[in-house]
Design a protein around this motif. Structure first.
Motif, PDB file in Angstrom:
ATOM      1  N   ILE A  92       0.846  -1.195   0.000  1.00 19.09           N
ATOM      2  CA  ILE A  92       0.000   0.000   0.000  1.00 19.09           C
ATOM      3  C   ILE A  92       0.886   1.251   0.000  1.00 19.09           C
ATOM      4  N   ALA A  93       1.991   1.210   0.730  1.00 24.23           N
ATOM      5  CA  ALA A  93       2.929   2.341   0.722  1.00 24.23           C
ATOM      6  C   ALA A  93       3.493   2.564  -0.677  1.00 24.23           C
ATOM      7  N   VAL A  94       3.780   1.493  -1.405  1.00 21.38           N
ATOM      8  CA  VAL A  94       4.263   1.631  -2.781  1.00 21.38           C
ATOM      9  C   VAL A  94       3.175   2.270  -3.641  1.00 21.38           C
ATOM     10  N   ALA A  95       1.929   1.814  -3.491  1.00 19.28           N
ATOM     11  CA  ALA A  95       0.820   2.399  -4.257  1.00 19.28           C
ATOM     12  C   ALA A  95       0.665   3.877  -3.924  1.00 19.28           C
ATOM     13  N   ARG A  96       0.864   4.251  -2.682  1.00 18.02           N
ATOM     14  CA  ARG A  96       0.786   5.675  -2.306  1.00 18.02           C
ATOM     15  C   ARG A  96       1.918   6.470  -2.962  1.00 18.02           C
ATOM     16  N   ASP A  97       3.101   5.879  -3.068  1.00 19.08           N
ATOM     17  CA  ASP A  97       4.197   6.545  -3.778  1.00 19.08           C
ATOM     18  C   ASP A  97       3.801   6.796  -5.231  1.00 19.08           C
ATOM     19  N   LEU A  98       3.188   5.803  -5.866  1.00 20.62           N
ATOM     20  CA  LEU A  98       2.735   5.968  -7.245  1.00 20.62           C
ATOM     21  C   LEU A  98       1.673   7.063  -7.345  1.00 20.62           C
ATOM     22  N   ARG A  99       0.765   7.106  -6.361  1.00 25.85           N
ATOM     23  CA  ARG A  99      -0.295   8.120  -6.359  1.00 25.85           C
ATOM     24  C   ARG A  99       0.255   9.538  -6.233  1.00 25.85           C
ATOM     25  N   ARG A 100       1.381   9.673  -5.545  1.00 31.45           N
ATOM     26  CA  ARG A 100       1.953  11.014  -5.392  1.00 31.45           C
ATOM     27  C   ARG A 100       2.286  11.632  -6.746  1.00 31.45           C
ATOM     28  N   VAL A 101       2.697  10.815  -7.694  1.00 31.96           N
ATOM     29  CA  VAL A 101       3.052  11.342  -9.011  1.00 31.96           C
ATOM     30  C   VAL A 101       1.933  11.172 -10.030  1.00 31.96           C
ATOM     31  N   ASN A 102       0.912  10.405  -9.721  1.00 29.12           N
ATOM     32  CA  ASN A 102      -0.226  10.189 -10.611  1.00 29.12           C
ATOM     33  C   ASN A 102      -1.500  10.199  -9.766  1.00 29.12           C
ATOM     34  N   PRO A 103      -1.892  11.363  -9.236  1.00 26.16           N
ATOM     35  CA  PRO A 103      -2.948  11.428  -8.239  1.00 26.16           C
ATOM     36  C   PRO A 103      -4.349  11.110  -8.740  1.00 26.16           C
ATOM     37  N   THR A 104      -4.583  11.033 -10.037  1.00 29.55           N
ATOM     38  CA  THR A 104      -5.922  10.693 -10.512  1.00 29.55           C
ATOM     39  C   THR A 104      -6.104   9.193 -10.719  1.00 29.55           C
ATOM     40  N   ALA A 105      -5.046   8.426 -10.560  1.00 29.53           N
ATOM     41  CA  ALA A 105      -5.122   6.979 -10.763  1.00 29.53           C
ATOM     42  C   ALA A 105      -5.735   6.292  -9.552  1.00 29.53           C
ATOM     43  N   VAL A 106      -6.315   5.133  -9.806  1.00 31.97           N
ATOM     44  CA  VAL A 106      -6.813   4.239  -8.766  1.00 31.97           C
ATOM     45  C   VAL A 106      -5.980   2.973  -8.866  1.00 31.97           C
ATOM     46  N   TYR A 107      -5.464   2.502  -7.762  1.00 31.52           N
ATOM     47  CA  TYR A 107      -4.605   1.334  -7.764  1.00 31.52           C
ATOM     48  C   TYR A 107      -5.264   0.182  -7.028  1.00 31.52           C
ATOM     49  N   GLU A 108      -5.594  -0.862  -7.767  1.00 28.19           N
ATOM     50  CA  GLU A 108      -6.093  -2.097  -7.163  1.00 28.19           C
ATOM     51  C   GLU A 108      -4.891  -2.941  -6.793  1.00 28.19           C
ATOM     52  N   ILE A 109      -4.889  -3.468  -5.591  1.00 31.46           N
ATOM     53  CA  ILE A 109      -3.766  -4.249  -5.079  1.00 31.46           C
ATOM     54  C   ILE A 109      -4.244  -5.680  -4.887  1.00 31.46           C
ATOM     55  N   ARG A 110      -3.578  -6.611  -5.564  1.00 31.39           N
ATOM     56  CA  ARG A 110      -3.962  -8.020  -5.478  1.00 31.39           C
ATOM     57  C   ARG A 110      -2.724  -8.868  -5.245  1.00 31.39           C
ATOM     58  N   PRO A 111      -2.801  -9.852  -4.353  1.00 28.36           N
ATOM     59  CA  PRO A 111      -1.683 -10.782  -4.215  1.00 28.36           C
ATOM     60  C   PRO A 111      -1.582 -11.662  -5.457  1.00 28.36           C
ATOM     61  N   ILE A 112      -0.372 -12.020  -5.826  1.00 26.73           N
ATOM     62  CA  ILE A 112      -0.139 -12.924  -6.950  1.00 26.73           C
ATOM     63  C   ILE A 112       0.130 -14.312  -6.377  1.00 26.73           C
TER      64      ILE A 112
END
Length: 133
Positions: A92-112
């Motif tokens: 989730i912290a990684v997804a938040r890092d991505l959101r900082r530079v792309n704030p309109t994106a939605v990130y679904e997180i799924r285990p592989i």
């Protein structure tokens, strides 16, 4: 040209398979995987975990984490990342890092559940803003 093939299925159907049925499907898929790998045209392949273990990060600022894969119907899957982290909180912290530079994106997180690396592909497009000569 590279293509992403996203596998959709009725999750309850897959979950209802016996171990033998699942193994038979996986055996067939792995035969296709092996053929494509030998042809040099297969990149990474992954089997995602159940949607019940998914979460989505959306909203302003740091965003809000909600359970489940809840993309709006107006949203389309445009990319993906495969990351190696020990805990849900770390990813989730990684997804938040991505959101900082792309704030309109939605990130679904799924285990592989299964990851099958394929042959590396060459870069096929120059990064935005670079000049090709």
């Amino acid at each position: 040209m590279l293509y992403a093939i996203l596998a959709y299925h009725v999750e309850e159907t897959v979950a209802s398979w016996t171990p033998e049925e699942d193994a038979a499907v996986m055996d067939g898929l792995l035969k296709v995987h092996d053929r494509l790998d030998k042809e040099g045209c297969l990149g990474p392949a992954a089997r995602l975990g159940p949607t019940g273990r998914a979460c989505t990060l959306r909203g302003p600022g740091a965003g809000v984490v909600i359970d489940g894969p809840f993309a709006e119907t107006k949203e389309q899957l445009l990319g993906l990342y495969v990351v190696d982290r020990e805990t849900r909180e770390e990813v989730i912290a990684v997804a938040r890092d991505l959101r900082r530079v792309n704030p309109t994106a939605v990130y679904e997180i799924r285990p592989i559940l299964l990851y099958l690396p394929g042959a590396p592909f060459p870069v096929t497009e120059a990064p935005a803003g670079s000049e090709q000569g």
